[in-house]
Design a protein around this motif. Structure first.
Motif, mmCIF file in Angstrom:
data_model
loop_
_atom_site.group_PDB
_atom_site.id
_atom_site.type_symbol
_atom_site.label_atom_id
_atom_site.label_comp_id
_atom_site.label_asym_id
_atom_site.label_seq_id
_atom_site.Cartn_x
_atom_site.Cartn_y
_atom_site.Cartn_z
ATOM 1 N N GLY A 42 -6.050 7.792 1.011
ATOM 2 C CA GLY A 42 -5.974 6.393 0.624
ATOM 3 C C GLY A 42 -6.497 5.413 1.647
ATOM 4 O O GLY A 42 -6.302 4.208 1.506
ATOM 5 N N ILE A 43 -7.168 5.906 2.671
ATOM 6 C CA ILE A 43 -7.744 5.039 3.696
ATOM 7 C C ILE A 43 -9.245 5.273 3.746
ATOM 8 O O ILE A 43 -9.707 6.410 3.814
ATOM 9 C CB ILE A 43 -7.125 5.298 5.080
ATOM 10 N N GLN A 44 -10.011 4.184 3.676
ATOM 11 C CA GLN A 44 -11.470 4.258 3.756
ATOM 12 C C GLN A 44 -11.898 3.882 5.168
ATOM 13 O O GLN A 44 -11.456 2.868 5.710
ATOM 14 C CB GLN A 44 -12.114 3.303 2.751
ATOM 15 N N ARG A 62 -9.673 -8.455 0.705
ATOM 16 C CA ARG A 62 -9.106 -7.791 -0.474
ATOM 17 C C ARG A 62 -8.107 -6.701 -0.085
ATOM 18 O O ARG A 62 -7.085 -6.501 -0.743
ATOM 19 C CB ARG A 62 -10.238 -7.185 -1.309
ATOM 20 N N TYR A 63 -8.416 -5.982 0.991
ATOM 21 C CA TYR A 63 -7.545 -4.907 1.457
ATOM 22 C C TYR A 63 -7.149 -5.154 2.912
ATOM 23 O O TYR A 63 -7.948 -5.662 3.706
ATOM 24 C CB TYR A 63 -8.249 -3.546 1.369
ATOM 25 N N ALA A 64 -5.942 -4.768 3.267
ATOM 26 C CA ALA A 64 -5.535 -4.807 4.666
ATOM 27 C C ALA A 64 -6.299 -3.727 5.430
ATOM 28 O O ALA A 64 -6.693 -2.707 4.857
ATOM 29 C CB ALA A 64 -4.037 -4.572 4.780
ATOM 30 N N PHE A 65 -6.503 -3.955 6.715
ATOM 31 C CA PHE A 65 -7.206 -2.941 7.497
ATOM 32 C C PHE A 65 -6.846 -3.045 8.977
ATOM 33 O O PHE A 65 -6.376 -4.078 9.459
ATOM 34 C CB PHE A 65 -8.723 -3.058 7.317
ATOM 35 N N VAL A 127 -5.289 -6.559 10.193
ATOM 36 C CA VAL A 127 -5.606 -7.741 9.386
ATOM 37 C C VAL A 127 -4.926 -7.590 8.034
ATOM 38 O O VAL A 127 -5.167 -6.622 7.311
ATOM 39 C CB VAL A 127 -7.135 -7.898 9.212
ATOM 40 N N ARG A 128 -4.060 -8.550 7.700
ATOM 41 C CA ARG A 128 -3.333 -8.531 6.438
ATOM 42 C C ARG A 128 -4.113 -9.273 5.354
ATOM 43 O O ARG A 128 -4.938 -10.142 5.650
ATOM 44 C CB ARG A 128 -1.951 -9.188 6.595
ATOM 45 N N THR A 129 -3.803 -8.979 4.112
ATOM 46 C CA THR A 129 -4.494 -9.632 2.994
ATOM 47 C C THR A 129 -4.068 -11.082 2.829
ATOM 48 O O THR A 129 -4.811 -11.882 2.256
ATOM 49 C CB THR A 129 -4.229 -8.887 1.677
ATOM 50 N N ASP A 130 -2.879 -11.435 3.314
ATOM 51 C CA ASP A 130 -2.397 -12.809 3.141
ATOM 52 C C ASP A 130 -2.753 -13.707 4.324
ATOM 53 O O ASP A 130 -2.339 -14.862 4.368
ATOM 54 C CB ASP A 130 -0.882 -12.821 2.906
ATOM 55 N N GLN A 131 -3.510 -13.188 5.274
ATOM 56 C CA GLN A 131 -3.949 -13.990 6.408
ATOM 57 C C GLN A 131 -5.348 -14.524 6.168
ATOM 58 O O GLN A 131 -6.214 -13.812 5.670
ATOM 59 C CB GLN A 131 -3.980 -13.143 7.690
ATOM 60 N N PHE A 132 -5.554 -15.782 6.538
ATOM 61 C CA PHE A 132 -6.894 -16.361 6.509
ATOM 62 C C PHE A 132 -7.397 -16.421 7.948
ATOM 63 O O PHE A 132 -6.731 -16.977 8.814
ATOM 64 C CB PHE A 132 -6.868 -17.753 5.881
ATOM 65 N N ALA A 150 -10.427 0.946 9.427
ATOM 66 C CA ALA A 150 -9.656 1.755 8.488
ATOM 67 C C ALA A 150 -9.068 0.827 7.434
ATOM 68 O O ALA A 150 -8.121 0.093 7.702
ATOM 69 C CB ALA A 150 -8.545 2.512 9.216
ATOM 70 N N ARG A 151 -9.673 0.856 6.224
ATOM 71 C CA ARG A 151 -9.216 -0.011 5.127
ATOM 72 C C ARG A 151 -8.155 0.724 4.313
ATOM 73 O O ARG A 151 -8.352 1.863 3.899
ATOM 74 C CB ARG A 151 -10.378 -0.386 4.209
ATOM 75 N N ILE A 152 -7.039 0.059 4.067
ATOM 76 C CA ILE A 152 -5.917 0.663 3.348
ATOM 77 C C ILE A 152 -6.081 0.367 1.854
ATOM 78 O O ILE A 152 -5.819 -0.742 1.396
ATOM 79 C CB ILE A 152 -4.583 0.114 3.885
ATOM 80 N N LEU A 153 -6.536 1.377 1.097
ATOM 81 C CA LEU A 153 -6.869 1.169 -0.316
ATOM 82 C C LEU A 153 -5.646 1.356 -1.208
ATOM 83 O O LEU A 153 -5.617 2.205 -2.100
ATOM 84 C CB LEU A 153 -7.985 2.134 -0.736
ATOM 85 N N ASP A 154 -4.639 0.556 -0.979
ATOM 86 C CA ASP A 154 -3.400 0.579 -1.766
ATOM 87 C C ASP A 154 -3.521 -0.475 -2.854
ATOM 88 O O ASP A 154 -3.518 -1.675 -2.569
ATOM 89 C CB ASP A 154 -2.203 0.301 -0.857
ATOM 90 N N SER A 155 -3.649 -0.045 -4.113
ATOM 91 C CA SER A 155 -3.865 -0.993 -5.213
ATOM 92 C C SER A 155 -2.709 -1.969 -5.366
ATOM 93 O O SER A 155 -2.893 -3.101 -5.827
ATOM 94 C CB SER A 155 -4.093 -0.240 -6.524
ATOM 95 N N SER A 156 -1.510 -1.564 -4.966
ATOM 96 C CA SER A 156 -0.357 -2.458 -5.094
ATOM 97 C C SER A 156 -0.418 -3.597 -4.077
ATOM 98 O O SER A 156 0.259 -4.605 -4.228
ATOM 99 C CB SER A 156 0.945 -1.671 -4.901
#
Length: 202
Positions: A42-44, A62-65, A127-132, A150-156
């Protein structure tokens, strides 16, 4: 024991160099080369080689990484919309597929930097998805930067991507990701070979 980002970097660097003819290499013109290594649990994983790490627009992802810095340095700035006593407005754009922007809404408040992080060789940033955020070269120097991502491809946890601006128009270019040319592939391969010597990768 959890595998460190450095260990994962070495693993995927070895894999990429051994399987180069089958590796997907992309370019964001004038900004970076991207090497898509593969995915695991689940990590790209990717290598990013920034030619210009100046990002003048403030955006989320879009994804945390996690990003591991291999070479070069930059500063990451975290931004928030802060209410104040002025009539300041922040413009909120939606970033659609194909890097198209659509105006979404206006928010009362001023864009302000709330955190700064230095990214340097051996350092890991999350880097979180809710951070700008935005990034810029260390000390204003336009030095090239190599990172392992390392991108965390968690759809949730997948997020919509947006750009914040203090103006109603976006002046920064919205980059298009292209398939790398043979010349760009060669440049990236040579760079990865150079990096591999630092890790004694054969």
């Amino acid at each position: 024991m959890e595998t460190s980002m450095e260990q994962r970097c070495i693993h995927w660097l070895t894999y990429v160099l051994q399987n180069w003819s089958n590796i997907d290499v992309r370019t964001v013109p004038g900004v970076m080369y991207q090497v898509l290594c593969g995915s695991d649990e689940g990590i790209q994983y990717r290598f990013h080689w920034f030619w210009d790490c100046e990002e003048t627009y403030i955006h989320n992802h879009r994804y945390a990484f996690d990003t591991y810095c291999i070479e070069g340095e930059y500063v990451e700035r975290i931004w928030e919309i802060v209410p104040d006593d002025t009539d300041a407005v922040t413009y909120y754009f939606s970033r659609e597929s194909g890097n198209h922007l659509t105006s979404l809404m206006n928010v009362c408040g001023t864009l302000r930097i709330v955190e700064c992080h230095s990214h340097f060789p051996g350092n890991v940033l999350h880097v979180r998805t809710d951070q700008f955020h935005s990034i810029s070269p260390m000390n204003g120097l336009n030095n090239r930067v190599m990172t392992f991502v390392a991108r965390i491809l968690d759809s949730s946890m997948k997020a919509n991507t947006h750009i914040l601006s203090s103006t109603a128009t976006i002046e920064a270019p919205i980059e298009t990701i292209l398939v790398a040319t043979p010349e760009e592939r060669l440049a990236m391969y040579c760079k990865l070979q150079q990096i591999s010597m630092n890790y004694n990768v054969s």
